[in-house]
Design a protein around this motif. Structure first.
Motif, short mmCIF file in Angstrom:
data_model
loop_
_atom_site.label_atom_id
_atom_site.label_comp_id
_atom_site.label_asym_id
_atom_site.label_seq_id
_atom_site.Cartn_x
_atom_site.Cartn_y
_atom_site.Cartn_z
N ASP A 102 -2.93 -3.61 10.36
CA ASP A 102 -3.21 -2.78 11.53
C ASP A 102 -2.16 -1.71 11.79
OD1 ASP A 102 -5.59 -4.05 12.09
OD2 ASP A 102 -4.65 -5.57 13.36
N ASN A 103 -0.98 -1.88 11.21
CA ASN A 103 0.11 -0.93 11.43
C ASN A 103 0.05 0.17 10.38
OD1 ASN A 103 2.43 0.27 12.39
ND2 ASN A 103 3.79 -1.11 11.27
N ILE A 104 -0.72 1.22 10.65
CA ILE A 104 -0.85 2.33 9.71
C ILE A 104 0.30 3.29 9.96
CG2 ILE A 104 -2.28 4.28 9.01
CD1 ILE A 104 -4.72 2.62 9.82
N THR A 105 1.08 3.52 8.90
CA THR A 105 2.23 4.41 8.98
C THR A 105 2.02 5.60 8.05
OG1 THR A 105 3.39 3.33 7.17
CG2 THR A 105 3.74 2.41 9.39
N GLU A 106 2.92 6.55 8.12
CA GLU A 106 2.84 7.68 7.20
C GLU A 106 2.98 7.22 5.76
OE1 GLU A 106 1.87 11.06 5.73
OE2 GLU A 106 1.76 10.70 7.89
N THR A 107 3.75 6.16 5.54
CA THR A 107 3.93 5.61 4.20
C THR A 107 2.63 5.02 3.66
OG1 THR A 107 6.26 5.16 4.64
CG2 THR A 107 5.25 3.96 2.81
N THR A 108 1.92 4.25 4.49
CA THR A 108 0.66 3.67 4.03
C THR A 108 -0.40 4.76 3.84
OG1 THR A 108 0.02 3.06 6.29
CG2 THR A 108 1.04 1.34 4.94
N LEU A 109 -0.39 5.77 4.69
CA LEU A 109 -1.33 6.89 4.52
C LEU A 109 -1.03 7.64 3.22
CD1 LEU A 109 -1.54 8.26 8.16
CD2 LEU A 109 -3.43 7.30 6.82
N ARG A 110 0.23 7.86 2.93
CA ARG A 110 0.62 8.54 1.70
C ARG A 110 0.19 7.71 0.48
NH1 ARG A 110 5.18 10.17 3.29
NH2 ARG A 110 6.34 8.27 2.87
N SER A 111 0.39 6.40 0.55
CA SER A 111 -0.03 5.52 -0.54
C SER A 111 -1.55 5.54 -0.72
CB SER A 111 0.43 4.09 -0.28
OG SER A 111 1.84 4.01 -0.31
N ALA A 112 -2.28 5.55 0.40
CA ALA A 112 -3.75 5.62 0.33
C ALA A 112 -4.19 6.92 -0.33
CB ALA A 112 -4.33 5.49 1.74
N ARG A 113 -3.55 8.02 0.05
CA ARG A 113 -3.91 9.32 -0.56
C ARG A 113 -3.61 9.30 -2.06
NH1 ARG A 113 -2.46 11.14 4.67
NH2 ARG A 113 -0.28 11.57 4.26
N GLU A 114 -2.51 8.67 -2.45
CA GLU A 114 -2.17 8.57 -3.88
C GLU A 114 -3.21 7.77 -4.63
OE1 GLU A 114 1.78 7.15 -4.65
OE2 GLU A 114 2.69 8.65 -3.35
N LEU A 115 -3.66 6.65 -4.06
CA LEU A 115 -4.69 5.83 -4.70
C LEU A 115 -5.98 6.63 -4.87
CD1 LEU A 115 -4.47 2.28 -3.09
CD2 LEU A 115 -4.19 2.86 -5.51
N ILE A 116 -6.38 7.33 -3.84
CA ILE A 116 -7.62 8.11 -3.89
C ILE A 116 -7.49 9.22 -4.93
CG2 ILE A 116 -9.10 9.70 -2.59
CD1 ILE A 116 -8.41 7.91 -0.09
N GLU A 117 -6.36 9.88 -4.93
CA GLU A 117 -6.14 10.98 -5.89
C GLU A 117 -6.13 10.46 -7.32
OE1 GLU A 117 -6.12 14.74 -6.98
OE2 GLU A 117 -6.29 14.10 -4.90
N SER A 118 -5.52 9.31 -7.54
CA SER A 118 -5.47 8.75 -8.90
C SER A 118 -6.84 8.29 -9.38
CB SER A 118 -4.47 7.61 -8.98
OG SER A 118 -4.95 6.46 -8.30
N ALA A 119 -7.76 8.06 -8.46
CA ALA A 119 -9.12 7.65 -8.82
C ALA A 119 -9.95 8.81 -9.35
CB ALA A 119 -9.81 7.01 -7.62
N LYS A 120 -9.52 10.02 -9.05
CA LYS A 120 -10.29 11.20 -9.47
C LYS A 120 -10.01 11.50 -10.88
CE LYS A 120 -10.32 13.17 -4.88
NZ LYS A 120 -9.93 14.24 -4.03
#
Length: 120
Positions: A102-120
């Motif tokens: 539940d604690n969404i931080t800039e670090t977790t958002l950055r990691s999520a963006r990296e995962l999504i980008e690596s999927a492309k």
């Protein structure tokens, strides 16, 4: 069972006539690198088939072209199931929630963006 079906579909995916595959909780009992491998195999199959995959792992969720959030609400008489199509930003936030709770931080958002980008 879902992972066995994934393996079979990974081999026969180009020759079968089944247009849509549904994988429910394909992530049970796996994590990390194995989840990434499963996600890549699903992505490969999705090139020729529609995939509907219920998952709780960010490595698999990031591979999807379209994200949905499914949740339930209860009242005194019934349980209601809701499904929401996620925008790109909402998908990123949901994957961040899978990564960090539940604690969404800039670090977790950055990691999520990296995962999504690596999927492309």
């Amino acid at each position: 069972m879902s992972r066995i079906m994934l393996a079979i579909r990974n081999i026969t995916g180009e020759t079968d006539r089944i247009p849509t595959f549904i994988f429910d909780e394909i992530d049970a009992g796996i994590s990390g690198v194995t989840a990434s491998v499963v996600g890549r195999k699903l992505k490969r199959i999705s090139e020729s088939h529609q995939i509907i995959c219920i998952t709780h792992l960010p490595q698999i969720a990031a591979m999807g072209d379209t994200g949905y959030r499914i949740y339930k609400e209860n009242d005194e008489a019934s349980t209601y199931t809701h499904i929401e199509k996620l925008s790109d930003d909402e998908k990123t936030a949901e994957i961040a929630r899978l990564l960090g709770g539940d604690n969404i931080t800039e670090t977790t958002l950055r990691s999520a963006r990296e995962l999504i980008e690596s999927a492309k």
